[in-house]
Design an enzyme around this catalytic site. Structure first.
Site, PDB file in Angstrom:
ATOM      1  N   ARG A  74       5.040 -13.331   9.451  1.00 52.61           N
ATOM      2  CA  ARG A  74       5.807 -12.160   9.172  1.00 52.61           C
ATOM      3  C   ARG A  74       6.889 -11.994   9.607  1.00 52.61           C
ATOM      4  O   ARG A  74       7.353 -12.988  10.722  1.00 52.61           O
ATOM      5  CB  ARG A  74       4.742 -10.831   9.448  1.00 52.61           C
ATOM      6  CG  ARG A  74       4.602 -10.965  10.850  1.00 52.61           C
ATOM      7  CD  ARG A  74       3.420  -9.966  11.233  1.00 52.61           C
ATOM      8  NE  ARG A  74       3.741  -8.610  10.788  1.00 52.61           N
ATOM      9  CZ  ARG A  74       3.589  -7.858   9.846  1.00 52.61           C
ATOM     10  NH1 ARG A  74       2.174  -8.084   9.244  1.00 52.61           N
ATOM     11  NH2 ARG A  74       3.824  -6.579   9.727  1.00 52.61           N
TER      12      ARG A  74
ATOM     13  N   LYS B  94       4.136   1.006  10.276  1.00 54.27           N
ATOM     14  CA  LYS B  94       4.483   2.177   9.467  1.00 54.27           C
ATOM     15  C   LYS B  94       3.881   3.263  10.508  1.00 54.27           C
ATOM     16  O   LYS B  94       4.804   4.397  10.359  1.00 54.27           O
ATOM     17  CB  LYS B  94       3.672   2.080   8.272  1.00 54.27           C
ATOM     18  CG  LYS B  94       4.312   1.416   6.816  1.00 54.27           C
ATOM     19  CD  LYS B  94       3.219   1.327   5.835  1.00 54.27           C
ATOM     20  CE  LYS B  94       3.354   0.127   5.055  1.00 54.27           C
ATOM     21  NZ  LYS B  94       2.092   0.105   4.079  1.00 54.27           N
TER      22      LYS B  94
ATOM     23  N   GLU C 232       1.072  -1.335  -0.150  1.00 52.49           N
ATOM     24  CA  GLU C 232      -0.007   0.208  -0.097  1.00 52.49           C
ATOM     25  C   GLU C 232       0.865   1.059   0.240  1.00 52.49           C
ATOM     26  O   GLU C 232       1.657   1.289   0.899  1.00 52.49           O
ATOM     27  CB  GLU C 232      -0.841   0.179   1.232  1.00 52.49           C
ATOM     28  CG  GLU C 232      -1.830   1.145   1.291  1.00 52.49           C
ATOM     29  CD  GLU C 232      -2.823   1.212   2.632  1.00 52.49           C
ATOM     30  OE1 GLU C 232      -2.891   0.166   3.243  1.00 52.49           O
ATOM     31  OE2 GLU C 232      -3.464   2.213   2.645  1.00 52.49           O
TER      32      GLU C 232
HETATM   33  P1  ATP Z   1       1.517  -1.764   8.075  1.00 52.07           P
HETATM   34  O1  ATP Z   1       0.567  -2.569   8.569  1.00 52.07           O
HETATM   35  O2  ATP Z   1       2.939  -1.176   9.099  1.00 52.07           O
HETATM   36  O3  ATP Z   1       0.932  -0.551   7.382  1.00 52.07           O
HETATM   37  P2  ATP Z   1       1.231  -3.533   6.035  1.00 52.07           P
HETATM   38  O4  ATP Z   1       2.043  -4.965   6.210  1.00 52.07           O
HETATM   39  O5  ATP Z   1       0.080  -3.090   5.956  1.00 52.07           O
HETATM   40  O6  ATP Z   1       2.282  -2.680   6.951  1.00 52.07           O
HETATM   41  P3  ATP Z   1       1.566  -3.510   2.897  1.00 52.07           P
HETATM   42  O7  ATP Z   1       2.022  -2.203   2.427  1.00 52.07           O
HETATM   43  O8  ATP Z   1       0.208  -3.803   2.972  1.00 52.07           O
HETATM   44  O9  ATP Z   1       2.082  -3.132   4.643  1.00 52.07           O
HETATM   45  O10 ATP Z   1       2.528  -4.719   2.867  1.00 52.07           O
HETATM   46  C1  ATP Z   1       2.738  -5.112   1.423  1.00 52.07           C
HETATM   47  C2  ATP Z   1       3.127  -6.456   1.807  1.00 52.07           C
HETATM   48  O11 ATP Z   1       4.239  -6.817   2.481  1.00 52.07           O
HETATM   49  C3  ATP Z   1       2.036  -7.560   2.203  1.00 52.07           C
HETATM   50  O12 ATP Z   1       1.876  -8.640   1.460  1.00 52.07           O
HETATM   51  C4  ATP Z   1       2.621  -7.838   3.492  1.00 52.07           C
HETATM   52  O13 ATP Z   1       1.901  -9.062   3.847  1.00 52.07           O
HETATM   53  C5  ATP Z   1       4.096  -7.792   3.294  1.00 52.07           C
HETATM   54  N1  ATP Z   1       4.656  -7.631   4.930  1.00 52.07           N
HETATM   55  C6  ATP Z   1       4.478  -6.429   5.334  1.00 52.07           C
HETATM   56  N2  ATP Z   1       5.278  -6.366   6.593  1.00 52.07           N
HETATM   57  C7  ATP Z   1       5.982  -7.763   6.522  1.00 52.07           C
HETATM   58  C8  ATP Z   1       6.640  -8.514   7.584  1.00 52.07           C
HETATM   59  N3  ATP Z   1       6.834  -7.675   8.659  1.00 52.07           N
HETATM   60  N4  ATP Z   1       7.076  -9.594   7.201  1.00 52.07           N
HETATM   61  C9  ATP Z   1       6.583 -10.288   5.933  1.00 52.07           C
HETATM   62  N5  ATP Z   1       5.942  -9.494   5.110  1.00 52.07           N
HETATM   63  C10 ATP Z   1       5.492  -8.399   5.413  1.00 52.07           C
HETATM   64 MG    MG Z   2      -1.403  -3.493   4.504  1.00 49.79          MG
END
Ligand code: ATP
Ligand code: MG
Length: 595
Positions: free
Chosen positions: A296, A306, A58
């Protein structure tokens, strides 16, 4: 490349993806699924690669080390199984998203060594490009009785959802005629309602509100948001929810394996129901994409949310998203991490279904293993103390040299002068030595001072030292032995226990060196709702004025070195000027944390 696969010969995954360093990637449960699907021909479709994955960020912030795990997994599968990985921006949240984030995310993925290009074609997608299709599919779901417009207040909706162990209650609007929902939905799109007045919800089954899986209880598909979108502008005032958009985007793009983190496990029934229902309706071909969940990355001594990273930027704890203490990709890059070291780290931690913590030392270890064979060596004195060679003539100098890299003689030698005044580390002199201290110690009574070798230079003997009025040692005096120069015949006749790094005071480059350390003192700074700001490491940055061997004036931004005995350093990509580099410590030579 995994062994014994029939399609090995048409290996042509995303052309520009660099292979992971080291050996072939170790296997994991996702690879096992992909391999069995390949063997069974599950996703064989004309003109399409048998494996299509996607990385779906995102654009609401910067990528971090957790995302790197997902990037390495998704792009790595495409690379290793003759497949393709899409970069897709999941941009359905107009308020929080911005082009700035789109740009930096693309940069970060490329920098990590991956590409969404295949056979000359870019596979860069935006969920917002599917808004019209998503809308049409929603109308279809309404017509078929699979979705309805709910007009409950937000409070009633929350109340009627029930909770874990308590079934929900059907909305009084749940059974309104499809035609009525359809008209309301069209009016929602036309802007006739205010934010929150209505919402479109799925109806997976008659008794879905009693499902033990909360996410099956008539999940929201669309909400009203009178907001400007960074790509679609003001074209829309209703926006699709992530849970609705994601499976459909996957299906539109012919994704085969949709990999997400474990917290989406409960969302899988809805994912499957949605893509199956729409495939029945003729919107997609079968087989539809399948979702698989993996653990994760939780890395010690960092936060990766974030929201929390943004808080550190906003309150000035760090200088920006690219502060070298940040676990963002731009931060790690500026800190001096290499893409190869991050790929290596992701290989090493593997992919599993079990949540756990990975220790920061694993990331640092991957960095050391990557840099050790390739980083040129240099000498830096970080906490300088003057050393005066009293029997060396003033104004003269003797050239000394050492290999650029001890294991790569082909890289040649570097040279630096030996002069009367040198800089050594403060810790290399002790007025009253402790047991086993083999560096500079002064003469005591008729006991001479210690003899040490100035590395790549001469053997010297300590003859005394100077103190200032406050009692601080400000200079150490030595005499040198002219026939002891390293590499000359007879040099070995001098047996000494200490081998000390130094630079010539006359020619050293004075430089700002930033000694970075971990940002938090607590290995799990935000676990259990802890206040992560209360466990900040006050010594996460120490800036020193150091003296470096003269050749370092030519260091250019992003160039990495091993400063002997101190660790790995990089010329800062933001603040270095030609002839005037500023260095960041990437990591120390050994893991000394908690020891
Ligand atoms: P936040 O919750 O902090 O906003 P997010 O996981 O929602 O982070 P996205 O931009 O939606 O952020 O993530 C993009 C991709 O990265 C998703 O497929 C998510 O599963 C993966 N991802 C995010 N954080 C992790 C992590 N700590 N370990 C593995 N994959 C991750
Ligand atoms: Mg997300």
């Amino acid at each position: 490349m995994p062994p014994n696969l029939p399609f090995q010969n048409f290996f042509m995954s995303n052309d520009k993806n660099t292979p992971a360093p080291g050996n072939a990637p170790s296997s994991n449960f996702v690879r096992a699924i992909v391999e069995s699907d390949l063997a069974a021909g599950t996703h064989q479709r004309d003109g399409l690669p048998p494996v299509i994955t996607r990385f779906p960020p995102e654009p609401n912030g910067y990528l971090h080390i957790g995302h790197a795990k997902s990037i390495c997994l998704n792009f790595g599968l495409a690379r290793d199984y003759a497949g393709l990985c899409h970069l897709r921006f999941d941009d359905t949240n107009p308020e929080k998203e911005d082009q700035e984030y789109v740009d930096t995310i693309m940069d970060s993925v490329k920098w990590l060594g991956f590409s969404w290009e295949r056979e000359g074609q870019e596979h860069l997608y935006y969920a917002s490009d599917y808004f019209e299709q998503l809308y049409k599919m929603a109308e279809y779901l309404i017509e078929k009785g699979h979705a309805y417009v709910d007009s409950q207040s937000a409070e009633d909706m929350a109340k009627n959802r029930g909770n874990f162990g308590t079934p929900g209650t059907n909305s009084p609007f749940r059974d309104r005629p499809a035609a009525e929902s359809l008209q309301l939905f069209r009016d929602m799109r036309a802007g006739k309602y205010k934010d929150g007045e209505h919402i479109l919800r799925a109806k997976m089954s008659e008794d879905a509100m009693a499902s033990p899986v909360m996410t099956n209880r008539d999940p929201a598909l669309y909400r009203i948001r009178h907001a400007h979108h960074h790509r679609t502008g003001d074209a829309w005032c209703i926006y699709p929810m992530y849970d609705y958009t994601h499976p459909i985007s996957d299906a539109i793009e012919n994704i085969t394996h949709s990999l997400c983190t474990l917290e989406f496990q409960d969302h899988r029934p809805f994912y499957d129901w949605l893509v199956e229902t729409l495939a029945e309706g003729g919107f997609f071909n079968k087989p539809v994409p399948r979702q698989y969940e993996f653990a994760r990355l939780n890395l010690t001594y960092v936060v990766t949310s974030k929201r929390k990273l943004r808080a550190l930027v906003d309150d000035g704890t760090v200088t920006g998203w690219d502060d070298p203490r940040m676990p963002t990709i731009v931060g790690l890059r500026r800190r001096g991490y290499t893409p190869e070291s991050i790929q290596l780290f992701c290989e090493r931690i593997g992919v599993s279904k079990a949540d756990g913590w990975i220790d920061m030392s694993t990331l640092e270890g991957a960095l050391r293993d990557d840099l050790d064979p390739k980083a040129p060596r240099a000498i830096a004195v970080l906490r300088p103390l003057k050393l005066i060679v009293d029997n060396f003539p003033e104004g003269e100098s003797v050239e000394c040299s050492s290999p650029v890299h001890p294991h790569h003689p082909e890289l040649g030698k570097r040279t630096f002068p030996f002069t009367r005044e040198l800089w050594i580390e403060q810790e290399d002199f002790m007025e009253t030595p402790t047991k086993g201290y083999f560096r500079f110690t002064p003469p005591v009574g008729d006991q001479p001072g210690s003899r040490v070798r100035l590395k790549y230079g001469y053997v010297v003997e300590c003859t005394g030292y100077d103190k200032d009025a406050d009692g601080n040692v400000i200079a150490v005096h030595v005499k040198y032995f002219e026939d002891s120069k390293s590499g000359t015949p007879g040099a070995d006749n001098y047996k000494v226990k200490g081998n000390i790094t130094w630079v010539s005071a006359a020619s050293a480059l004075e430089a700002e060196v930033r000694l970075y350390d971990r940002l938090f003192l607590d290995p799990q700074p935000d676990a259990g709702g802890k206040d992560f700001k209360s466990v900040l490491n006050p010594n996460a940055l120490e800036t020193v004025t150091a003296y470096l061997e003269p050749g370092m004036k030519d260091a250019v931004a992003d160039q990495r070195f091993q400063f002997e005995r101190h660790g790995y350093f990089v010329a800062d990509r933001v603040d270095s000027q030609p002839g005037k580099p500023v260095f960041n410590r990437v990591t120390t030579l050994k893991d000394s944390w908690g020891k």
